[in-house]
Enzyme design. Structure first.
Site, PDB file in Angstrom:
ATOM      1  CG  ASP A  29      -3.450   6.289  -8.990  1.00  0.00           C
ATOM      2  OD1 ASP A  29      -3.763   5.262  -9.618  1.00  0.00           O
ATOM      3  OD2 ASP A  29      -2.791   7.231  -9.476  1.00  0.00           O
ATOM      4  CD  GLU A  79       8.538 -12.315  10.262  1.00  0.00           C
ATOM      5  OE1 GLU A  79       8.194 -11.425  11.051  1.00  0.00           O
ATOM      6  OE2 GLU A  79       9.253 -12.117   9.277  1.00  0.00           O
ATOM      7  CB  CYS A 111      12.262 -11.759   6.380  1.00  0.00           C
ATOM      8  SG  CYS A 111      10.712 -10.907   6.515  1.00  0.00           S
ATOM      9  CB  THR A 152       3.618  -4.852   2.025  1.00  0.00           C
ATOM     10  OG1 THR A 152       3.436  -4.588   3.421  1.00  0.00           O
ATOM     11  CG2 THR A 152       3.813  -3.540   1.301  1.00  0.00           C
ATOM     12  CB  SER A 201      11.150  -1.153   7.831  1.00  0.00           C
ATOM     13  OG  SER A 201      10.221  -0.956   6.786  1.00  0.00           O
ATOM     14  CG  HIS A 233      13.312  -9.953   2.301  1.00  0.00           C
ATOM     15  ND1 HIS A 233      12.284 -10.866   2.352  1.00  0.00           N
ATOM     16  CD2 HIS A 233      12.931  -8.906   3.080  1.00  0.00           C
ATOM     17  CE1 HIS A 233      11.328 -10.394   3.137  1.00  0.00           C
ATOM     18  NE2 HIS A 233      11.686  -9.212   3.589  1.00  0.00           N
ATOM     19  CE  LYS A 242      12.084   3.239  -3.193  1.00  0.00           C
ATOM     20  NZ  LYS A 242      11.454   3.832  -2.016  1.00  0.00           N
ATOM     21  CG  ASN A 275       6.968  -9.882   2.946  1.00  0.00           C
ATOM     22  OD1 ASN A 275       7.773 -10.772   2.715  1.00  0.00           O
ATOM     23  ND2 ASN A 275       7.216  -8.886   3.798  1.00  0.00           N
ATOM     24  CB  SER A 309      12.405  -6.416  10.599  1.00  0.00           C
ATOM     25  OG  SER A 309      12.087  -5.756   9.406  1.00  0.00           O
TER      26      SER A 309
HETATM   27  P1  HMG Z   1       3.172   4.254   2.143  1.00  0.00           P
HETATM   28  O1  HMG Z   1       2.912   5.232   3.193  1.00  0.00           O
HETATM   29  O2  HMG Z   1       2.001   3.704   1.429  1.00  0.00           O
HETATM   30  O3  HMG Z   1       4.244   4.757   1.098  1.00  0.00           O
HETATM   31  O4  HMG Z   1       3.952   3.013   2.787  1.00  0.00           O
HETATM   32  P2  HMG Z   1       4.356   6.002   0.135  1.00  0.00           P
HETATM   33  O5  HMG Z   1       3.209   6.933   0.290  1.00  0.00           O
HETATM   34  O6  HMG Z   1       5.740   6.522   0.340  1.00  0.00           O
HETATM   35  O7  HMG Z   1       4.246   5.341  -1.299  1.00  0.00           O
HETATM   36  C1  HMG Z   1       5.020   4.268  -1.696  1.00  0.00           C
HETATM   37  C2  HMG Z   1       5.566   4.554  -3.097  1.00  0.00           C
HETATM   38  O8  HMG Z   1       4.450   4.685  -4.011  1.00  0.00           O
HETATM   39  C3  HMG Z   1       6.367   5.850  -3.232  1.00  0.00           C
HETATM   40  O9  HMG Z   1       7.434   5.589  -4.140  1.00  0.00           O
HETATM   41  C4  HMG Z   1       5.382   6.810  -3.894  1.00  0.00           C
HETATM   42  O10 HMG Z   1       6.002   7.848  -4.644  1.00  0.00           O
HETATM   43  C5  HMG Z   1       4.668   5.840  -4.829  1.00  0.00           C
HETATM   44  P3  HMG Z   1       8.981   5.653  -3.662  1.00  0.00           P
HETATM   45  O11 HMG Z   1       9.192   7.011  -3.114  1.00  0.00           O
HETATM   46  O12 HMG Z   1       9.128   4.594  -2.582  1.00  0.00           O
HETATM   47  O13 HMG Z   1       9.747   5.341  -4.899  1.00  0.00           O
HETATM   48  N1  HMG Z   1       3.361   6.305  -5.307  1.00  0.00           N
HETATM   49  C6  HMG Z   1       2.932   6.165  -6.573  1.00  0.00           C
HETATM   50  N2  HMG Z   1       3.500   5.619  -7.665  1.00  0.00           N
HETATM   51  C7  HMG Z   1       2.775   5.611  -8.845  1.00  0.00           C
HETATM   52  N3  HMG Z   1       1.532   6.145  -8.939  1.00  0.00           N
HETATM   53  C8  HMG Z   1       0.923   6.701  -7.871  1.00  0.00           C
HETATM   54  C9  HMG Z   1       1.635   6.719  -6.618  1.00  0.00           C
HETATM   55  N4  HMG Z   1       1.333   7.193  -5.388  1.00  0.00           N
HETATM   56  C10 HMG Z   1       2.395   6.946  -4.583  1.00  0.00           C
HETATM   57  N5  HMG Z   1      -0.304   7.219  -7.997  1.00  0.00           N
HETATM   58  C11 HMG Z   1       5.427   1.173   3.081  1.00  0.00           C
HETATM   59  C12 HMG Z   1       4.784   2.130   2.082  1.00  0.00           C
HETATM   60  C13 HMG Z   1       6.319   0.184   2.329  1.00  0.00           C
HETATM   61  C14 HMG Z   1       6.264   1.947   4.074  1.00  0.00           C
HETATM   62  C15 HMG Z   1       4.295   0.406   3.815  1.00  0.00           C
HETATM   63  O14 HMG Z   1       3.577  -0.384   2.879  1.00  0.00           O
HETATM   64  C16 HMG Z   1       4.797  -0.517   4.906  1.00  0.00           C
HETATM   65  O15 HMG Z   1       5.014  -0.096   6.033  1.00  0.00           O
HETATM   66  N6  HMG Z   1       4.984  -1.836   4.597  1.00  0.00           N
HETATM   67  C17 HMG Z   1       5.461  -2.830   5.569  1.00  0.00           C
HETATM   68  C18 HMG Z   1       6.935  -2.676   5.902  1.00  0.00           C
HETATM   69  C19 HMG Z   1       7.852  -3.159   4.816  1.00  0.00           C
HETATM   70  O16 HMG Z   1       7.497  -3.949   3.965  1.00  0.00           O
HETATM   71  N7  HMG Z   1       9.123  -2.705   4.874  1.00  0.00           N
HETATM   72  C20 HMG Z   1      10.122  -3.151   3.909  1.00  0.00           C
HETATM   73  C21 HMG Z   1      11.534  -3.176   4.495  1.00  0.00           C
HETATM   74  S1  HMG Z   1      11.591  -4.118   6.019  1.00  0.00           S
HETATM   75  C22 HMG Z   1      11.562  -5.784   5.484  1.00  0.00           C
HETATM   76  O17 HMG Z   1      11.731  -6.059   4.327  1.00  0.00           O
HETATM   77  C23 HMG Z   1      11.294  -6.826   6.520  1.00  0.00           C
HETATM   78  C24 HMG Z   1       9.897  -7.384   6.505  1.00  0.00           C
HETATM   79  O18 HMG Z   1       9.727  -8.262   5.409  1.00  0.00           O
HETATM   80  C25 HMG Z   1       9.615  -8.102   7.820  1.00  0.00           C
HETATM   81  C26 HMG Z   1      10.607  -9.091   8.367  1.00  0.00           C
HETATM   82  O19 HMG Z   1      11.794  -9.020   8.229  1.00  0.00           O
HETATM   83  O20 HMG Z   1      10.116  -9.956   9.077  1.00  0.00           O
HETATM   84  C27 HMG Z   1       8.845  -6.310   6.374  1.00  0.00           C
END
Ligand code: HMG
Length: 390
Positions: A29, A79, A111, A152, A201, A233, A242, A275, A309
Site C-alpha cells: 500500500d 560509511e 551516520c 529507506t 535499530s 538524523h 517518533k 537517507n 548505528s
Molecule cells: P517494516 O517491516 O517495513 O516496518 O520496516 P513496519 O511493517 O513496522 O511498517 C512501518 C510503519 O508503517 C509502521 O508504523 C506501520 O504501522 C506503518 P509505526 O508502527 O512505525 O508507527 N504502516 C502503514 N501506515 C499507513 N498506511 C499503511 C501502512 N502499513 C504499515 N497502509 C524499517 C521498517 C524501518 C524497520 C525498515 O525499513 C528498515 O529496516 N530500515 C533500515 C533501518 C533504519 O532505517 N533504522 C532506523 C534507525 S537506525 C539509524 O537511523 C541508523 C542508520 O541511518 C544507519 C547508520 O547509522 O549508519 C540506519
C-alpha cells in the site's frame, strides 16, 4: 569567540525513484511508504556518482566564498567509503584545489561520522581562531532490492564551513554523548549493502535520543520549551517524528506546536532524497532553514540529534545568527530537486545492480550530470578518476 556553521552546501543525485512506483512494484500500500515510513522519493546514484563526487559538488556550492588562506582542515565523514586505505577527502581536496598544507582525513562511525568531524572542527577552530575547517557528510544508503530497508535508501552530501563568528549558527558549549557496542546495523568488509536488524535499530535510536536529550537538558538547565526547533538524523522521517514526540511530551502547548511545525519543515528535503546517512541530520537543519514559512528569530535555539548505528548518539545545540537567511541557496536547492530525472522501477533495479558489480582495473565511464559538476570517470590501474563535466 563563537564557533559554528558559516556556510552550508548540499548535493544529491540527478535521478530518483518515486516511492509510489516502488510500492506498486512491491505490492505494498503506497500509504505505508508515504505515511508509515514518511518518505516520498529516494535519490538513486548511478555508477558515475559516488561519495567523492557528491562531496565535491556539495562544497562547490559555496567554495568561491571561502578564504582558502585560512582553511586548515578538511574532514569527510562517510560509511560508503570508496577505498579501504586512502581517504576520500584527498580526492575532494584535489578536485577543489584546496591548499596542500591543510590536514585532511576520513572519519567513520556509521551516520555519526560527520558529527564527529564537526565536533573536531569546532575544537580545532577554538584552538586556532584564525583558521576554518570544512566538514562533509557524504553517503549512498543501499540495503538491497526487495528488502524491508529498500524504501529507506537515498544518497547525498552536506558540506559545512566551520568558522569563528559564523554567519548561520553558533554552537553552544557542551554536548551529550552516549555509546554502546550493539549490532543494529553494520556492513562487513565483504558486503556492498548493509545488514540491519530494522526494528531493533529504531528502538535503539529512540533510547539514545532520550538518553542524550535528557542529559543535555540537565547539563544546561534547559527544558524543551527553550528550543525553537529540534533537528534529527532522519533515516526516514517517521523515525524523527517518533523522537520528536518524545521531545515535546512535557512541553507547554505553544512550544509543542512550534516544535511540531518546525519538525515538519525539517523533514521536507529528507522526504525527497531518503537517507543520507552522515549528511542526514545536517540536511534536516538546512531543510528547516530553507522551508520554514517565516525567517526564524536571531538567537533561536536549534537542537541537533545525531545517531550512528553500532551505536553512537549525541545531542548538541546552537543559536541562529541574525541574517542567516542571506547565506542560504534555497532556489538552487529547489531547482536541483525539481530537475532530477524520475526513474522507472526497472531502470532503478538495473542501476542498483550495476553499482554493486566489481569494476575492472581500467574502465572509462561517462555521465549525464549537468556541466560544471564532478563525476566518477572510471579507473586507471584501479586508481579512481574524477572529472568535471564540460
Ligand atoms: P517494516 O517491516 O517495513 O516496518 O520496516 P513496519 O511493517 O513496522 O511498517 C512501518 C510503519 O508503517 C509502521 O508504523 C506501520 O504501522 C506503518 P509505526 O508502527 O512505525 O508507527 N504502516 C502503514 N501506515 C499507513 N498506511 C499503511 C501502512 N502499513 C504499515 N497502509 C524499517 C521498517 C524501518 C524497520 C525498515 O525499513 C528498515 O529496516 N530500515 C533500515 C533501518 C533504519 O532505517 N533504522 C532506523 C534507525 S537506525 C539509524 O537511523 C541508523 C542508520 O541511518 C544507519 C547508520 O547509522 O549508519 C540506519
Amino acid at each position: 569567540m563563537k564557533i559554528g556553521i558559516d556556510r552550508i552546501g548540499f548535493a544529491t543525485t540527478n535521478k530518483y525513484l518515486d516511492l509510489d512506483d516502488l510500492a506498486s512494484a512491491r505490492g505494498v500500500d503506497p500509504n505505508k511508504f508515504k505515511i508509515g515510513i514518511g518518505q516520498n522519493k529516494m535519490a538513486v546514484a548511478d555508477l558515475a556518482e559516488d561519495i567523492v563526487t557528491l562531496a565535491i559538488n556539495s562544497t562547490l556550492e559555496y567554495l568561491a566564498e571561502v578564504d582558502l588562506t585560512k582553511l586548515g582542515l578538511l574532514i569527510v565523514g562517510t560509511e560508503s567509503g570508496i577505498d579501504q586505505s586512502k581517504s576520500a577527502s584527498l580526492f575532494v581536496k584535489e578536485a577543489l584545489n584546496l591548499p596542500n598544507e591543510i590536514r585532511t582525513f576520513e572519519v567513520k562511525e556509521a551516520c555519526f561520522g560527520a558529527t564527529a568531524g564537526l565536533m573536531m572542527a569546532r575544537d580545532y577552530v577554538r584552538a586556532h581562531p584564525n583558521h576554518t575547517a570544512i566538514v562533509i557528510g557524504s553517503d549512498i544508503a543501499r540495503y538491497g532490492l526487495q528488502t524491508s530497508g529498500e524504501v529507506t535508501q537515498g544518497a547525498g552530501a552536506v558540506s559545512m564551513l566551520v568558522a569563528g563568528d559564523p554567519h548561520i549558527i553558533a554552537f553552544e558549549e557542551g554536548h551529550a554523548s552516549y555509546s554502546e557496542d550493539i549490532n543494529d546495523f553494520w556492513r562487513p568488509n565483504n558486503f556492498k549493502t548493509a545488514l540491519v536488524d530494522g526494528k531493533y535499530s529504531t528502538e535503539i535510536y529512540l533510547k539514545f535520543f532520550q538518553q542524550t536529550f535528557d542529559t543535555y537538558l540537565a547539563q544546561n538547565k534547559l527544558t524543551a520549551d527553550d528550543f525553537a526547533a529540534i533537528t534529527y538524523h532522519l533515516p526516514f522521517t517517521k523515525m524523527g517524528l517518533k523522537a520528536n514526540r518524545l521531545a515535546v511530551a512535557a512541553a507547554a502547548p505553544d512550544s509543542r506546536a512550534r516544535l511540531e511545525d518546525n519538525f515538519e519543515y525539517s523533514t521536507k528535503y529528507g522526504r525527497e532524497v531518503g537517507n543520507l546517512y552522515t549528511g542526514s541530520l545536517y540536511l534536516s537543519f538546512l531543510s528547516l532553514l530553507e522551508n520554514a514559512d517565516t525567517v526564524l528569530q536571531p538567537g533561536a535555539r536549534i537542537g541537533f540529534f545525531s545517531y550512528g548505528s553500532g551505536a553512537m548518539g549525541e545531542f548538541f545545540a546552537g543559536e541562529l545568527v541574525a541574517g542567516y537567511e542571506q547565506y542560504l541557496k534555497k532556489e538552487l536547492h529547489r531547482r536541483m530537486l525539481a530537475e532530477r530525472r524520475k526513474l522507472t522501477v526497472a531502470e532503478y533495479e538495473d542501476i542498483f545492480t550495476k553499482t554493486l558489480a566489481d569494476l575492472p582495473a581500467d574502465i572509462e565511464l561517462t555521465s549525464d550530470v549537468t556541466p560544471g559538476k564532478y563525476y566518477f570517470a572510471g579507473q586507471s590501474g584501479f586508481a579512481r578518476q574524477y572529472r568535471n563535466k564540460k
